[in-house]
Motif scaffolding. Sequence first.
Motif, PDB file in Angstrom:
ATOM      1  N   LEU A 214      -8.556  27.429  50.751  1.00 39.25           N
ATOM      2  CA  LEU A 214      -9.746  28.100  50.215  1.00 39.25           C
ATOM      3  C   LEU A 214     -10.187  29.158  51.210  1.00 39.25           C
ATOM      4  N   LYS A 215     -10.509  30.339  50.691  1.00 35.82           N
ATOM      5  CA  LYS A 215     -11.069  31.379  51.561  1.00 35.82           C
ATOM      6  C   LYS A 215     -12.422  31.787  50.989  1.00 35.82           C
ATOM      7  N   ALA A 216     -13.413  31.814  51.844  1.00 26.81           N
ATOM      8  CA  ALA A 216     -14.765  32.174  51.391  1.00 26.81           C
ATOM      9  C   ALA A 216     -15.226  33.432  52.100  1.00 26.81           C
ATOM     10  N   LYS A 217     -15.802  34.346  51.317  1.00 26.57           N
ATOM     11  CA  LYS A 217     -16.428  35.535  51.903  1.00 26.57           C
ATOM     12  C   LYS A 217     -17.812  35.640  51.271  1.00 26.57           C
ATOM     13  N   GLY A 218     -18.796  35.957  52.096  1.00 26.35           N
ATOM     14  CA  GLY A 218     -20.124  36.028  51.510  1.00 26.35           C
ATOM     15  C   GLY A 218     -21.124  36.653  52.446  1.00 26.35           C
ATOM     16  N   HIS A 219     -22.343  36.722  51.961  1.00 32.13           N
ATOM     17  CA  HIS A 219     -23.404  37.335  52.747  1.00 32.13           C
ATOM     18  C   HIS A 219     -24.592  36.384  52.824  1.00 32.13           C
ATOM     19  N   LEU A 220     -25.054  36.135  54.062  1.00 30.93           N
ATOM     20  CA  LEU A 220     -26.240  35.302  54.253  1.00 30.93           C
ATOM     21  C   LEU A 220     -27.450  36.205  54.469  1.00 30.93           C
ATOM     22  N   GLN A 222     -31.631  36.844  55.722  1.00 32.65           N
ATOM     23  CA  GLN A 222     -32.319  36.639  57.004  1.00 32.65           C
ATOM     24  C   GLN A 222     -32.712  35.182  57.230  1.00 32.65           C
ATOM     25  N   ASP A 223     -32.821  34.400  56.143  1.00 30.36           N
ATOM     26  CA  ASP A 223     -33.184  32.983  56.284  1.00 30.36           C
ATOM     27  C   ASP A 223     -31.950  32.091  56.433  1.00 30.36           C
ATOM     28  N   GLY A 224     -30.764  32.702  56.269  1.00 36.72           N
ATOM     29  CA  GLY A 224     -29.533  31.927  56.434  1.00 36.72           C
ATOM     30  C   GLY A 224     -29.024  31.273  55.169  1.00 36.72           C
ATOM     31  N   VAL A 225     -29.477  31.729  53.991  1.00 37.93           N
ATOM     32  CA  VAL A 225     -28.877  31.205  52.748  1.00 37.93           C
ATOM     33  C   VAL A 225     -27.934  32.267  52.182  1.00 37.93           C
ATOM     34  N   ASP A 226     -26.887  31.818  51.484  1.00 40.79           N
ATOM     35  CA  ASP A 226     -25.917  32.781  50.956  1.00 40.79           C
ATOM     36  C   ASP A 226     -26.447  33.394  49.663  1.00 40.79           C
ATOM     37  N   VAL A 227     -26.481  34.723  49.628  1.00 46.45           N
ATOM     38  CA  VAL A 227     -26.977  35.397  48.426  1.00 46.45           C
ATOM     39  C   VAL A 227     -25.824  35.757  47.495  1.00 46.45           C
ATOM     40  N   GLN A 228     -24.619  35.806  48.048  1.00 42.95           N
ATOM     41  CA  GLN A 228     -23.448  36.071  47.206  1.00 42.95           C
ATOM     42  C   GLN A 228     -22.210  35.571  47.933  1.00 42.95           C
ATOM     43  N   THR A 229     -21.364  34.859  47.217  1.00 46.51           N
ATOM     44  CA  THR A 229     -20.150  34.320  47.843  1.00 46.51           C
ATOM     45  C   THR A 229     -18.968  34.435  46.895  1.00 46.51           C
ATOM     46  N   THR A 230     -17.840  34.850  47.439  1.00 45.76           N
ATOM     47  CA  THR A 230     -16.582  34.871  46.685  1.00 45.76           C
ATOM     48  C   THR A 230     -15.676  33.793  47.241  1.00 45.76           C
ATOM     49  N   ASP A 331     -18.225  22.420  51.402  1.00 46.50           N
ATOM     50  CA  ASP A 331     -18.324  22.246  52.867  1.00 46.50           C
ATOM     51  C   ASP A 331     -17.449  23.273  53.575  1.00 46.50           C
ATOM     52  N   GLU A 332     -16.209  23.380  53.095  1.00 47.09           N
ATOM     53  CA  GLU A 332     -15.250  24.292  53.724  1.00 47.09           C
ATOM     54  C   GLU A 332     -15.755  25.738  53.619  1.00 47.09           C
ATOM     55  N   ALA A 333     -16.272  26.096  52.438  1.00 41.62           N
ATOM     56  CA  ALA A 333     -16.797  27.455  52.243  1.00 41.62           C
ATOM     57  C   ALA A 333     -17.947  27.705  53.218  1.00 41.62           C
ATOM     58  N   ARG A 334     -18.827  26.728  53.370  1.00 41.48           N
ATOM     59  CA  ARG A 334     -19.983  26.912  54.267  1.00 41.48           C
ATOM     60  C   ARG A 334     -19.547  27.027  55.709  1.00 41.48           C
ATOM     61  N   GLN A 335     -18.507  26.274  56.061  1.00 42.70           N
ATOM     62  CA  GLN A 335     -18.010  26.365  57.435  1.00 42.70           C
ATOM     63  C   GLN A 335     -17.506  27.789  57.707  1.00 42.70           C
ATOM     64  N   GLN A 336     -16.770  28.357  56.743  1.00 39.38           N
ATOM     65  CA  GLN A 336     -16.242  29.716  56.924  1.00 39.38           C
ATOM     66  C   GLN A 336     -17.362  30.764  56.947  1.00 39.38           C
ATOM     67  N   LEU A 337     -18.423  30.500  56.187  1.00 44.51           N
ATOM     68  CA  LEU A 337     -19.540  31.462  56.122  1.00 44.51           C
ATOM     69  C   LEU A 337     -20.525  31.283  57.281  1.00 44.51           C
ATOM     70  N   GLY A 338     -20.397  30.179  58.005  1.00 41.24           N
ATOM     71  CA  GLY A 338     -21.376  29.874  59.052  1.00 41.24           C
ATOM     72  C   GLY A 338     -22.712  29.455  58.470  1.00 41.24           C
ATOM     73  N   LEU A 339     -22.659  28.824  57.310  1.00 43.75           N
ATOM     74  CA  LEU A 339     -23.886  28.428  56.597  1.00 43.75           C
ATOM     75  C   LEU A 339     -24.165  26.949  56.835  1.00 43.75           C
ATOM     76  N   ARG A 340     -25.278  26.670  57.504  1.00 41.99           N
ATOM     77  CA  ARG A 340     -25.644  25.276  57.771  1.00 41.99           C
ATOM     78  C   ARG A 340     -27.061  25.011  57.284  1.00 41.99           C
ATOM     79  N   TYR A 341     -27.294  23.801  56.811  1.00 39.20           N
ATOM     80  CA  TYR A 341     -28.644  23.402  56.408  1.00 39.20           C
ATOM     81  C   TYR A 341     -29.239  22.556  57.528  1.00 39.20           C
ATOM     82  N   PRO A 342     -30.561  22.568  57.676  1.00 35.42           N
ATOM     83  CA  PRO A 342     -31.186  21.841  58.786  1.00 35.42           C
ATOM     84  C   PRO A 342     -30.831  20.355  58.810  1.00 35.42           C
ATOM     85  N   ASN A 343     -30.687  19.747  57.633  1.00 31.13           N
ATOM     86  CA  ASN A 343     -30.416  18.300  57.599  1.00 31.13           C
ATOM     87  C   ASN A 343     -28.956  17.998  57.289  1.00 31.13           C
ATOM     88  N   ASP A 344     -28.072  18.923  57.702  1.00 31.30           N
ATOM     89  CA  ASP A 344     -26.657  18.824  57.397  1.00 31.30           C
ATOM     90  C   ASP A 344     -25.920  18.007  58.445  1.00 31.30           C
TER      91      ASP A 344
END
Length: 360
Positions: A214-220, A222-230, A331-344
């Motif tokens: 799986l390959k994920a590309k996206g944009h986070l 300013q708050d760190g949530v992904d607004v668009q992901t491929t 999970d894998e997509a978030r790891q590639q995007l650097g997207l983490r949740y506070p309670n993750d």
Amino acid sequence: MGAPGENTAGNAKRVLRWGVVATGRIAHRVTRDLACLEDAELHAVSSRSEDSARAFAEQHGFALSYHDTPAATGHRQLFADPMVDVVYIATPHAQHFEVARAALNAGKHVLCEKPLTINAREARELVRLAGERGLFLMEAVWTRFLPATRRVLQLIREGEIGAVRWVQADLGFPAVYDPTDRLWDPAAGGGALLDLAVYPLTWAVAALGFPAALKAKGHLNQDGVDVQTTLSLEYPEGAAAQLISSIQAAGPGMVTLSGTAGWIRTGAPLYNPRTVEICGRDGRTRIEEFPEDTEGFIHELRETARCIRAGLQESPLMPWTETVQVMQLLDEARQQLGLRYPNDGVPAGLTADSSPTAGN
Ligand SMILES: NC(=O)c1ccc[n+]([C@@H]2O[C@H](COP(=O)([O-])OP(=O)(O)OC[C@H]3O[C@@H](n4cnc5c(N)ncnc54)[C@H](OP(=O)(O)O)[C@@H]3O)[C@@H](O)[C@H]2O)c1
């Protein structure tokens, strides 16, 4: 509560008594369909707030309502009610794990909104607990239970379009930025991935299985949530899926499944299609229609009731393994995007997890 592995909570009864957890947007919509379900009793609703609980109960005809008190949360009181057979959980994603765990520990069957949890670790833990307690657990990915979806998967199984080689799907809408809304809140598991990508991914995994990569590309933002992901999913022999989810742009919202002998395209939105366009082996294009009397949530509710009565702990239409696998891909997509949740927790690597089984 019976012995582990024994499914006791109400499966032999004709009428199932339902409890609804939370009174937000989707809770209202699903409860409207629940009121149309055969042999279902709208027993109780729980909310953090007394006013919301009462208003919801009155509007939808629940016998009881529970709300937070200094002694116990409304949800805990609902789970302690011996009359409740099954609960439908409609809190934000980040609360699914704790709420579902409490429900299972109290001996209730659980239908929980999508995504089941915010990561695969939590999903595996719920599956383990449901298995151990002999209870039914299902992620409310309503798309999987719709007649149109079941027809598409049946056509694929029957070879109508040959071997599926690619899946293309998009789901997006231009959401208004509101940091108080769960959609934009990292602590609530906000962003396009957990809210929207679940649906395109579910289609891809249902049609092609778990990918090799799986390959994920996206944009986070300013708050760190992904607004668009491929998401690009790669399979053996060049089979692939291209999936886009966005909370900043609209799209047609359809899924196309392309095979060696034809193709299928659902109507929009891909999470609740009412039409399916098929170009099969004869090379002709036809449209099949799937009219509905309700919003469409009734099918997941009916499947929940059917499974509980049959003593099943998981639905063959949405097995635990697939729920966990979709969470692994997220999970894998978030790891590639650097997207983490506070309670993750720490996301795991990408290896198909086929461990969760209920023994049924
Ligand atoms: N299947 C679908 O088509 C679909 C569509 C939309 C959403 N969903 C899923 O459903 C879930 C809820 O979405 P929604 O749009 O209904 O959200 P929402 O409108 O924000 O409602 C969520 C409700 O959960 C309760 N809640 C909020 N914060 C909480 C917290 N910290 N702890 C415990 N309860 C809390 C609140 O109810 P009370 O005030 O009564 O406690 C709130 O009204 C999400 O996981 C989402 O992915 C599914």
